[in-house]
Design an enzyme around this catalytic site. Structure first.
Site, PDB file in Angstrom:
ATOM      1  N   LEU A  33      -4.980 -39.845 -19.417  1.00 30.72           N
ATOM      2  CA  LEU A  33      -4.183 -38.693 -18.994  1.00 30.72           C
ATOM      3  C   LEU A  33      -4.752 -38.004 -17.760  1.00 30.72           C
ATOM      4  CD1 LEU A  33      -3.234 -37.043 -22.423  1.00 30.72           C
ATOM      5  CD2 LEU A  33      -2.152 -38.943 -21.215  1.00 30.72           C
ATOM      6  N   GLY A  36      -0.621 -34.915 -14.183  1.00 34.40           N
ATOM      7  CA  GLY A  36       0.814 -35.222 -14.302  1.00 34.40           C
ATOM      8  C   GLY A  36       1.247 -35.218 -15.759  1.00 34.40           C
ATOM      9  N   HIS A  37       0.486 -35.919 -16.603  1.00 40.89           N
ATOM     10  CA  HIS A  37       0.787 -35.916 -18.039  1.00 40.89           C
ATOM     11  C   HIS A  37       0.697 -34.490 -18.590  1.00 40.89           C
ATOM     12  CE1 HIS A  37      -0.985 -40.098 -17.530  1.00 40.89           C
ATOM     13  NE2 HIS A  37       0.170 -40.379 -18.093  1.00 40.89           N
ATOM     14  N   LYS A 149       8.115 -39.291 -11.677  1.00 42.61           N
ATOM     15  CA  LYS A 149       7.273 -40.334 -11.086  1.00 42.61           C
ATOM     16  C   LYS A 149       7.829 -41.728 -11.404  1.00 42.61           C
ATOM     17  CE  LYS A 149       3.497 -42.573  -9.788  1.00 42.61           C
ATOM     18  NZ  LYS A 149       3.265 -43.519 -10.838  1.00 42.61           N
ATOM     19  N   SER A 185      -1.497 -41.089 -10.903  1.00 39.19           N
ATOM     20  CA  SER A 185      -1.175 -42.241 -11.742  1.00 39.19           C
ATOM     21  C   SER A 185      -2.453 -42.705 -12.424  1.00 39.19           C
ATOM     22  CB  SER A 185      -0.624 -43.376 -10.875  1.00 39.19           C
ATOM     23  OG  SER A 185      -0.696 -44.602 -11.579  1.00 39.19           O
TER      24      SER A 185
HETATM   25  P1  AMP Z   1       2.368 -43.291 -18.576  1.00 39.34           P
HETATM   26  O1  AMP Z   1       1.184 -42.846 -19.344  1.00 39.34           O
HETATM   27  O2  AMP Z   1       2.041 -43.862 -17.234  1.00 39.34           O
HETATM   28  O3  AMP Z   1       3.285 -44.179 -19.389  1.00 39.34           O
HETATM   29  O4  AMP Z   1       3.209 -41.984 -18.253  1.00 39.34           O
HETATM   30  C1  AMP Z   1       3.613 -41.123 -19.291  1.00 39.34           C
HETATM   31  C2  AMP Z   1       4.571 -40.116 -18.731  1.00 39.34           C
HETATM   32  O5  AMP Z   1       3.920 -39.347 -17.729  1.00 39.34           O
HETATM   33  C3  AMP Z   1       5.799 -40.758 -18.063  1.00 39.34           C
HETATM   34  O6  AMP Z   1       6.953 -40.011 -18.401  1.00 39.34           O
HETATM   35  C4  AMP Z   1       5.467 -40.643 -16.599  1.00 39.34           C
HETATM   36  O7  AMP Z   1       6.608 -40.597 -15.763  1.00 39.34           O
HETATM   37  C5  AMP Z   1       4.723 -39.331 -16.566  1.00 39.34           C
HETATM   38  N1  AMP Z   1       3.904 -39.232 -15.352  1.00 39.34           N
HETATM   39  C6  AMP Z   1       3.033 -40.162 -14.877  1.00 39.34           C
HETATM   40  N2  AMP Z   1       2.503 -39.764 -13.695  1.00 39.34           N
HETATM   41  C7  AMP Z   1       3.052 -38.549 -13.414  1.00 39.34           C
HETATM   42  C8  AMP Z   1       2.912 -37.624 -12.331  1.00 39.34           C
HETATM   43  N3  AMP Z   1       2.115 -37.869 -11.292  1.00 39.34           N
HETATM   44  N4  AMP Z   1       3.638 -36.480 -12.378  1.00 39.34           N
HETATM   45  C9  AMP Z   1       4.468 -36.233 -13.418  1.00 39.34           C
HETATM   46  N5  AMP Z   1       4.637 -37.060 -14.471  1.00 39.34           N
HETATM   47  C10 AMP Z   1       3.940 -38.212 -14.473  1.00 39.34           C
END
Ligand code: AMP
Length: 281
Positions: A33, A36-37, A149, A185
């Site tokens: 995390l 963003g998360h 994102k 990311s």
């Molecule tokens: P992930 O852990 O990559 O599967 O992402 C989980 C959630 O966090 C997904 O809905 C992503 O779109 C969101 N997310 C990832 N990176 C960002 C970011 N930089 N800003 C906002 N949300 C994000």
């Protein structure tokens, strides 16, 4: 904050909260995390009485050439971030708790999943929709929070929820960026110092797209100028840069009022995606 890896226990906890009148929000993640998360969990905290974050590195959304074993796992740090952002419950299942070895069912969205990311990563969105469907069935939320994102992903999930009459409100939250513009990311940590610097061309190309859109440049020309800018950067391998309709992802018409610029590029072994919504003059 509670942490639980059992689907049945998690379902019972959320059902209990909802019986007591709570609005429940879920934030699905794959862990590792970052801010963003955290912004998704904070948004859920503002809207909901009971906030559930899920942490599960979902094997079915990784392709055969995508190394799931290399995906970062930072559970202790993740739990601290969940708590700081205001989660009430974190669901941390392992693969055997999520998938029966003899499972025969999946959830598939057609059409939208055939373009862009879906075309480059066959089966990826089937893995995403199936695991999100399962997470929705386990957590039974009122609202679910996703990041802009992953622009195509949130559209695919909205489509699935509409088509299957789920009645869950999907909330899409803005992209959180590093101070220099790189979209946060979990994969950014793989970038070498050199590639980290080169990666800034992606955000620069999106800012260029914004400027060109505001100046009334045609959509195909915007996409071409983005591509040229990215391709001119040594060590950045452009996958796609397109300007498309915000809901269908087909190329944006020249008389469109809005659109979205979407891009994907590889730096070394790391593939990054980013996007920017556009308003045309
Ligand atoms: P992930 O852990 O990559 O599967 O992402 C989980 C959630 O966090 C997904 O809905 C992503 O779109 C969101 N997310 C990832 N990176 C960002 C970011 N930089 N800003 C906002 N949300 C994000």
């Amino acid at each position: 904050m509670e942490v639980n890896s059992s689907p049945n226990a998690v379902r019972a906890l959320i059902q209990q909260a909802r019986r007591e009148g709570a609005i429940a929000g879920v934030v699905p993640t794959m862990g590792a995390l970052h801010a963003g998360h955290a912004s998704l969990i904070e948004a859920a905290r503002k809207d909901c009485d009971y906030v559930v974050s899920t942490i599960f590195v979902n094997p079915t959304q990784f392709g055969p050439n995508e190394d799931i074993d290399r995906y970062p796992r930072t559970l202790d740090d993740d739990l601290q971030k969940c708590e700081a952002a205001g989660a009430d419950l974190v669901f941390t299942p392992d693969t055997s708790q999520m998938y029966l070895p003899d499972a025969e069912s999946d959830v598939r969205v057609t059409g939208l999943t055939q373009k862009l990311e879906g075309e480059r990563r066959p089966g990826h969105f089937d893995g995403v929709t199936t695991v999100v469907a399962k997470l929705f069935n386990i957590t039974v939320p009122d609202k679910a929070y996703f990041g802009q994102k992953d622009y195509q992903q949130q559209l695919v999930i909205r489509r699935m929820v509409m088509d299957l009459d789920w009645g869950i409100e999907i909330v899409t939250c803005p992209i959180i960026r590093e101070a220099d513009g790189l979209a946060m990311s979990s994969r950014n940590r793989y970038l070498s110092a050199e590639d980290r610097q080169r990666s800034l061309v992606l955000h620069r190309s999106l800012m260029l797209a914004e400027q060109l859109a505001a100046a009334g440049i045609r959509t195909a020309e915007i996409a071409a100028r983005m591509s040229r800018l990215i391709e001119a950067e040594d060590g950045v391998e452009l996958d796609y840069a397109v300007v498309v309709d915000r809901s269908t992802l087909v190329p944006a018409a020249d008389d469109a009022e809005t659109g979205v610029a979407l891009l994907a590029a590889k730096l070394g072994k790391t593939r990054l995606i980013d996007n920017q919504e556009l308003r045309f003059r």
